[in-house]
Design a protein around this motif. Structure first.
Motif, PDB file in Angstrom:
ATOM      1  N   ARG A 228       0.830  -1.212   0.000  1.00  0.00           N
ATOM      2  CA  ARG A 228       0.000   0.000   0.000  1.00  0.00           C
ATOM      3  C   ARG A 228       0.863   1.260   0.000  1.00  0.00           C
ATOM      4  O   ARG A 228       0.500   2.269  -0.615  1.00  0.00           O
ATOM      5  CB  ARG A 228      -0.944  -0.015   1.202  1.00  0.00           C
ATOM      6  N   ALA A 229       1.999   1.232   0.687  1.00  0.00           N
ATOM      7  CA  ALA A 229       2.904   2.378   0.644  1.00  0.00           C
ATOM      8  C   ALA A 229       3.446   2.590  -0.771  1.00  0.00           C
ATOM      9  O   ALA A 229       3.556   3.729  -1.248  1.00  0.00           O
ATOM     10  CB  ALA A 229       4.051   2.171   1.629  1.00  0.00           C
ATOM     11  N   VAL A 230       3.769   1.506  -1.468  1.00  0.00           N
ATOM     12  CA  VAL A 230       4.230   1.612  -2.855  1.00  0.00           C
ATOM     13  C   VAL A 230       3.119   2.146  -3.751  1.00  0.00           C
ATOM     14  O   VAL A 230       3.335   3.023  -4.598  1.00  0.00           O
ATOM     15  CB  VAL A 230       4.737   0.247  -3.352  1.00  0.00           C
ATOM     16  N   ALA A 231       1.891   1.622  -3.579  1.00  0.00           N
ATOM     17  CA  ALA A 231       0.771   2.069  -4.404  1.00  0.00           C
ATOM     18  C   ALA A 231       0.473   3.543  -4.182  1.00  0.00           C
ATOM     19  O   ALA A 231       0.154   4.274  -5.132  1.00  0.00           O
ATOM     20  CB  ALA A 231      -0.462   1.216  -4.093  1.00  0.00           C
ATOM     21  N   ALA A 232       0.569   4.010  -2.941  1.00  0.00           N
ATOM     22  CA  ALA A 232       0.333   5.428  -2.673  1.00  0.00           C
ATOM     23  C   ALA A 232       1.384   6.293  -3.355  1.00  0.00           C
ATOM     24  O   ALA A 232       1.068   7.380  -3.877  1.00  0.00           O
ATOM     25  CB  ALA A 232       0.339   5.673  -1.165  1.00  0.00           C
ATOM     26  N   THR A 233       2.631   5.834  -3.399  1.00  0.00           N
ATOM     27  CA  THR A 233       3.683   6.588  -4.080  1.00  0.00           C
ATOM     28  C   THR A 233       3.445   6.612  -5.581  1.00  0.00           C
ATOM     29  O   THR A 233       3.615   7.659  -6.236  1.00  0.00           O
ATOM     30  CB  THR A 233       5.052   5.981  -3.769  1.00  0.00           C
ATOM     31  N   VAL A 253       5.868  -9.732  -0.885  1.00  0.00           N
ATOM     32  CA  VAL A 253       5.543  -8.370  -1.297  1.00  0.00           C
ATOM     33  C   VAL A 253       5.137  -8.345  -2.766  1.00  0.00           C
ATOM     34  O   VAL A 253       4.239  -7.589  -3.167  1.00  0.00           O
ATOM     35  CB  VAL A 253       6.732  -7.433  -1.031  1.00  0.00           C
ATOM     36  N   ASP A 254       5.757  -9.184  -3.586  1.00  0.00           N
ATOM     37  CA  ASP A 254       5.371  -9.285  -4.997  1.00  0.00           C
ATOM     38  C   ASP A 254       3.917  -9.720  -5.127  1.00  0.00           C
ATOM     39  O   ASP A 254       3.144  -9.135  -5.897  1.00  0.00           O
ATOM     40  CB  ASP A 254       6.305 -10.279  -5.690  1.00  0.00           C
ATOM     41  N   ALA A 255       3.519 -10.737  -4.361  1.00  0.00           N
ATOM     42  CA  ALA A 255       2.131 -11.196  -4.410  1.00  0.00           C
ATOM     43  C   ALA A 255       1.180 -10.128  -3.904  1.00  0.00           C
ATOM     44  O   ALA A 255       0.083  -9.927  -4.458  1.00  0.00           O
ATOM     45  CB  ALA A 255       1.991 -12.478  -3.584  1.00  0.00           C
ATOM     46  N   ALA A 256       1.571  -9.396  -2.855  1.00  0.00           N
ATOM     47  CA  ALA A 256       0.700  -8.346  -2.321  1.00  0.00           C
ATOM     48  C   ALA A 256       0.535  -7.212  -3.323  1.00  0.00           C
ATOM     49  O   ALA A 256      -0.575  -6.679  -3.506  1.00  0.00           O
ATOM     50  CB  ALA A 256       1.274  -7.819  -1.010  1.00  0.00           C
ATOM     51  N   LEU A 257       1.609  -6.830  -4.009  1.00  0.00           N
ATOM     52  CA  LEU A 257       1.522  -5.767  -5.010  1.00  0.00           C
ATOM     53  C   LEU A 257       0.688  -6.200  -6.207  1.00  0.00           C
ATOM     54  O   LEU A 257      -0.105  -5.411  -6.741  1.00  0.00           O
ATOM     55  CB  LEU A 257       2.928  -5.364  -5.464  1.00  0.00           C
ATOM     56  N   THR A 258       0.872  -7.428  -6.645  1.00  0.00           N
ATOM     57  CA  THR A 258       0.081  -7.922  -7.769  1.00  0.00           C
ATOM     58  C   THR A 258      -1.394  -7.963  -7.416  1.00  0.00           C
ATOM     59  O   THR A 258      -2.257  -7.588  -8.222  1.00  0.00           O
ATOM     60  CB  THR A 258       0.573  -9.317  -8.186  1.00  0.00           C
ATOM     61  N   ARG A 281      14.379  -6.778 -17.004  1.00  0.00           N
ATOM     62  CA  ARG A 281      13.593  -6.036 -16.018  1.00  0.00           C
ATOM     63  C   ARG A 281      14.309  -4.758 -15.601  1.00  0.00           C
ATOM     64  O   ARG A 281      13.685  -3.709 -15.416  1.00  0.00           O
ATOM     65  CB  ARG A 281      13.321  -6.923 -14.798  1.00  0.00           C
ATOM     66  N   TRP A 282      15.613  -4.845 -15.429  1.00  0.00           N
ATOM     67  CA  TRP A 282      16.382  -3.659 -15.060  1.00  0.00           C
ATOM     68  C   TRP A 282      16.282  -2.600 -16.148  1.00  0.00           C
ATOM     69  O   TRP A 282      16.152  -1.398 -15.845  1.00  0.00           O
ATOM     70  CB  TRP A 282      17.832  -4.073 -14.824  1.00  0.00           C
ATOM     71  N   LEU A 283      16.355  -3.016 -17.418  1.00  0.00           N
ATOM     72  CA  LEU A 283      16.217  -2.063 -18.520  1.00  0.00           C
ATOM     73  C   LEU A 283      14.831  -1.434 -18.548  1.00  0.00           C
ATOM     74  O   LEU A 283      14.686  -0.245 -18.856  1.00  0.00           O
ATOM     75  CB  LEU A 283      16.496  -2.757 -19.859  1.00  0.00           C
ATOM     76  N   ALA A 284      13.807  -2.217 -18.221  1.00  0.00           N
ATOM     77  CA  ALA A 284      12.456  -1.648 -18.183  1.00  0.00           C
ATOM     78  C   ALA A 284      12.367  -0.553 -17.122  1.00  0.00           C
ATOM     79  O   ALA A 284      11.708   0.476 -17.327  1.00  0.00           O
ATOM     80  CB  ALA A 284      11.433  -2.752 -17.902  1.00  0.00           C
ATOM     81  N   VAL A 285      13.046  -0.738 -16.009  1.00  0.00           N
ATOM     82  CA  VAL A 285      13.078   0.304 -14.974  1.00  0.00           C
ATOM     83  C   VAL A 285      13.894   1.491 -15.459  1.00  0.00           C
ATOM     84  O   VAL A 285      13.494   2.654 -15.304  1.00  0.00           O
ATOM     85  CB  VAL A 285      13.663  -0.275 -13.673  1.00  0.00           C
ATOM     86  N   ARG A 286      15.041   1.229 -16.076  1.00  0.00           N
ATOM     87  CA  ARG A 286      15.912   2.300 -16.557  1.00  0.00           C
ATOM     88  C   ARG A 286      15.230   3.130 -17.640  1.00  0.00           C
ATOM     89  O   ARG A 286      15.400   4.357 -17.693  1.00  0.00           O
ATOM     90  CB  ARG A 286      17.210   1.683 -17.101  1.00  0.00           C
ATOM     91  N   ARG A 287      14.449   2.500 -18.497  1.00  0.00           N
ATOM     92  CA  ARG A 287      13.770   3.216 -19.581  1.00  0.00           C
ATOM     93  C   ARG A 287      12.494   3.909 -19.128  1.00  0.00           C
ATOM     94  O   ARG A 287      11.861   4.601 -19.925  1.00  0.00           O
ATOM     95  CB  ARG A 287      13.460   2.229 -20.706  1.00  0.00           C
ATOM     96  N   GLY A 288      12.087   3.702 -17.883  1.00  0.00           N
ATOM     97  CA  GLY A 288      10.889   4.346 -17.374  1.00  0.00           C
ATOM     98  C   GLY A 288       9.614   3.593 -17.631  1.00  0.00           C
ATOM     99  O   GLY A 288       8.522   4.125 -17.366  1.00  0.00           O
ATOM    100  N   SER A 289       9.693   2.353 -18.114  1.00  0.00           N
ATOM    101  CA  SER A 289       8.484   1.571 -18.369  1.00  0.00           C
ATOM    102  C   SER A 289       7.837   1.094 -17.077  1.00  0.00           C
ATOM    103  O   SER A 289       6.622   0.909 -17.021  1.00  0.00           O
ATOM    104  CB  SER A 289       8.824   0.360 -19.255  1.00  0.00           C
ATOM    105  N   VAL A 290       8.652   0.855 -16.049  1.00  0.00           N
ATOM    106  CA  VAL A 290       8.163   0.388 -14.757  1.00  0.00           C
ATOM    107  C   VAL A 290       8.661   1.371 -13.706  1.00  0.00           C
ATOM    108  O   VAL A 290       9.835   1.743 -13.699  1.00  0.00           O
ATOM    109  CB  VAL A 290       8.662  -1.035 -14.442  1.00  0.00           C
ATOM    110  N   ARG A 291       7.772   1.760 -12.795  1.00  0.00           N
ATOM    111  CA  ARG A 291       8.117   2.797 -11.826  1.00  0.00           C
ATOM    112  C   ARG A 291       8.292   2.260 -10.410  1.00  0.00           C
ATOM    113  O   ARG A 291       8.590   3.035  -9.501  1.00  0.00           O
ATOM    114  CB  ARG A 291       7.023   3.868 -11.815  1.00  0.00           C
ATOM    115  N   ALA A 292       8.087   0.965 -10.195  1.00  0.00           N
ATOM    116  CA  ALA A 292       8.231   0.386  -8.861  1.00  0.00           C
ATOM    117  C   ALA A 292       9.111  -0.852  -8.939  1.00  0.00           C
ATOM    118  O   ALA A 292       8.992  -1.648  -9.875  1.00  0.00           O
ATOM    119  CB  ALA A 292       6.869   0.024  -8.263  1.00  0.00           C
ATOM    120  N   VAL A 293       9.994  -1.015  -7.970  1.00  0.00           N
ATOM    121  CA  VAL A 293      10.933  -2.135  -7.928  1.00  0.00           C
ATOM    122  C   VAL A 293      10.877  -2.776  -6.555  1.00  0.00           C
ATOM    123  O   VAL A 293      10.881  -2.087  -5.526  1.00  0.00           O
ATOM    124  CB  VAL A 293      12.372  -1.668  -8.237  1.00  0.00           C
ATOM    125  N   VAL A 294      10.823  -4.097  -6.544  1.00  0.00           N
ATOM    126  CA  VAL A 294      10.920  -4.894  -5.325  1.00  0.00           C
ATOM    127  C   VAL A 294      12.048  -5.893  -5.542  1.00  0.00           C
ATOM    128  O   VAL A 294      12.067  -6.586  -6.562  1.00  0.00           O
ATOM    129  CB  VAL A 294       9.599  -5.632  -5.026  1.00  0.00           C
TER     130      VAL A 294
END
Length: 715
Positions: A228-233, A253-258, A281-294
């Protein structure tokens, strides 16, 4: 060569000798020399900013700087800041041809900057190759890596090896998914169990940057609360990063976020994913496709765009400390990121470390806790068995298990599984007062006293001999080794309860979950599986084995491991009971009984401040062969208020045993010295040690000397 041959004009394979000679002659007579890959002899340079500043992948301190190279015109488009390159390194000044340095071996590096001119007056070598046009290193990550290298007296190249994963060409060619729009702000959920929990989430969702030390209530809700803290961010349009100690915690945490946000909104970065999937996955974060990392420890450097929250769970776990140079700790790296990006910070856990208490004590972070009424309602009943109880207990003398423990196990098996925590063996005992159990410390530096022989005492830090010791707490003169108690095994429990299945979870095989049916689950600390519906009871055996470790953090770590196991037990209103076999008068045991890890950490912080212990002071360890350590200490220019403790001999590592960080190779005799500085001098200490180590390496010192800043194990 005619077009009828079916080959391009530039392909001379299979051509007659006369044609090959003609081709070579035409190349020699050409007006513009033809460039050769990786040497670029005679090639024209880029017209705009022809100088590339490169960080070479040489993890040695005396080469911890940038080197300038010429940019050939053919590499101008791809040679952008942040890309991986290959360069010739190690050519001498005499290897100059046509105004350009040549020779040297090929080595990897990162292009950091393009410049119009070089500070170096001599001839420059040319970039050999742009490995990939993918820009994997930006200014933000470079600044973080430099800050980590300076804090831990390490090299920038070593930190970037930890921060940037190895390249995978297939993953790089694959496009990353399109970014998703921000999700709606989540409700408070179980955060309403904490006094400031809903306000913390509201601040994250509105774009704020709150900083909190979160003492989580026992039970499995912590993973959903982190989600929930990640979702609020994410709802505020910013990114979030969560670092956890192991893959089991990441999976929760992965299951909770999903479940909260659905697929595709976060990336999981763990070593279990494999090099190609992890790099994608790291490239997806670096390119801005994904904004949350666990992820686990390596995810602390994840290049999240517009970082709004960094969070770490259970920062006292050893897994958060990197084993490779310069051995940064995930908590400290995330603190640097929070300061650098001015983002929110959340340090959570069932227990509380002294470093977390210091963050609250200095006012840098605010406490995020529940009321005592909620703590009592969520925690199990904790009962203790001390030495006096064992001495009066006939069952304990016969079966080496106290009657209270037998009763708790028997009653718990009627309602569900029972957890039995057995600490690992192999700890070296330290000395304590035989009457009140206060640790025996050196009168000069407050280090731990160790028994060298039958009557000889010596400090484990400064090496001074101690004669005529007496306890400052009770005045006693008798000492005892703190590791005592019976050795209980899963086989003994299996014989005692033959009709009950016995499951084990440890280093060789770690269970993630167990069913809620009656069973005995024997686990080592940190490997406890989660039981469906919670454990009916828990038995924490051989408390002295953890309390007696020869380490400054033994009490804190024992309490953290006990609370980690007890948090998996049902609450006291549901019948949950925990029995700990340890002396009830000791501070960690009392904190467990009261379920007050924060109070224990606050008292530990005050005591360490009086004695000058970390984290109030900063400390470094210098280890290596005796003569090399002595020579290093003579050469280093320490800050004015630095204090050197030792050197003292280190235990010899036995062949075939795992080697701890800073320990000597098997069979070698090393010494270790500790250097302590007061608050505010940590940066000066790291800079002095780094300069001395760099000078030593530049002179060609072959004898190893290890320098560790803020080591986790200092005795």
């Amino acid at each position: 060569m005619s077009s009828e041959n079916g080959r391009p004009d530039g392909d001379a394979e299979g051509a007659p000798p006369e044609q090959l000679a003609l081709i070579r002659e035409s190349v020699r007579q050409a007006g513009t020399p033809r460039a050769k890959p990786r040497t670029w002899r005679g090639a024209a340079l880029a017209k705009d900013r022809p100088v590339a500043r490169v960080l070479v992948d040489k993890g040695v301190l005396h080469l911890d700087r940038y080197f300038d190279y010429a940019v050939p015109e053919e590499l101008d488009a791809d040679a952008q800041p942040g890309v991986r390159v290959r360069v010739r390194f190690g050519a001498g000044r005499h290897r100059v041809r046509e105004g350009r340095r040549e020779g040297g071996g090929l080595i990897d590096g990162f292009l950091v900057e393009r410049r119009a001119e070089s500070d170096y007056a001599g001839p420059l070598a040319a970039l050999a190759q742009v490995v990939s046009p993918e820009r994997v290193l930006d200014e933000e990550l470079l600044g973080l890596a430099r800050a980590v290298a300076d804090r831990y007296a390490g090299s920038l190249a070593d930190v970037l090896q930890l921060a940037v994963p190895p390249r995978n060409a297939r993953a790089e060619r694959r496009p990353s998914p399109d970014p998703q729009p921000p999700p709606p702000a989540p409700g408070p959920g179980s955060w309403d169990r904490y006094e400031q929990g809903p306000a913390f989430l509201e601040s994250l969702a509105s774009g704020g940057a709150p900083r909190a030390v979160w003492n989580a209530l026992p039970g499995p809700q912590w993973s959903e609360e982190l989600a929930r803290a990640v979702a609020a961010t994410l709802a505020s349009g910013r990114g979030a990063l969560v670092v956890l100690p192991d893959g089991r915690a990441v999976a929760r945490v992965d299951a909770a976020l999903t479940g909260l946000l659905g697929e595709g909104r976060h990336a999981v970065l763990t070593a279990d994913a494999g090099p190609e999937k992890r790099y994608a996955r790291w490239l997806a974060v670096r390119r801005g496709s994904v904004r949350a990392v666990v992820g686990t420890r390596a995810a602390m450097f994840a290049p999240v765009r517009d970082l709004g929250l960094v969070a770490v769970w259970d920062d006292g776990d050893d897994s958060h400390g990197e084993q490779h140079a310069p051995q940064p700790h995930a908590r400290e790296v995330l603190l640097l990121r929070a300061a650098q990006d001015k983002c929110a910070f959340l340090l959570g856990g069932w227990s509380c470390t002294v470093e977390a208490a210091q963050l609250v004590d200095t006012g840098w972070a605010r406490p995020l806790v529940a009321t005592r009424e909620r703590v009592r309602a969520a925690a199990p009943l904790v009962r203790t068995v001390g030495d006096q109880d064992l001495a009066r207990d006939e069952a304990a003398r016969a079966a080496r298990l106290p009657t209270l423990a037998w009763q708790a196990v028997r009653e718990g098996l009627r309602h569900g599984p029972v957890l039995v925590q057995v600490p690992r063996r192999g700890y070296v005992p330290r000395m304590a007062c035989a009457a009140c159990r206060a640790p025996a410390r050196c009168r000069h530096c407050a280090g731990p006293l160790e028994a060298q022989g039958s009557d000889d005492l010596r400090c484990g830090w400064c090496g001074r001999e101690e004669s005529g010791w007496h306890c400052p707490e009770c005045g006693g003169f008798r000492l005892r080794a703190q590791v005592v108690g019976a050795r209980r095994t899963a086989e003994e429990l299996g014989r005692a309860f033959p009709a009950v299945p016995v499951r084990t979870s440890g280093r060789e095989h770690v269970l993630d979950t167990v069913p809620g049916s009656p069973a005995l689950v024997v686990s080592t600390p940190g490997a406890e599986p989660v039981a469906e519906g919670g454990y009916a009871a828990a038995l924490l055996l051989d408390g002295w084995a953890m309390l007696g470790r020869p380490d400054l953090r033994s009490g804190e770590d024992a309490l953290r491991r006990w609370i980690g196991a007890a948090a998996l037990v049902r609450p006291q209103p549901a019948g949950g009971t925990v029995v700990v076999v340890a002396e009830p008068t000791l501070r960690p045991v009392q904190a467990l009984v009261r379920w007050d890890p924060v109070g224990h950490a606050v008292r530990e912080l005050a005591e360490r401040g009086e004695l000058g212990f970390p984290p109030v002071s900063r400390m470094a360890a210098v280890s290596g062969p005796g003569e090399a350590v002595t020579e290093f200490l003579r050469a280093v220019e320490l800050p004015a208020r630095a204090e050197i403790l030792g050197p003292v001999p280190l235990p010899v590592t036995a062949a075939g045993r795992p080697r701890r960080p800073g320990a000597p190779p098997p069979g070698e005799h090393w010494d270790r010295a500790l250097i302590r500085v007061p608050p505010g001098h940590g940066a000066a200490l790291a800079a002095a040690l780094k300069a001395a180590q760099a000078a030593r390496m530049a002179r060609g010192g072959n004898v190893p000397v290890w320098v560790r800043i803020d080591p986790l194990d200092i005795g």
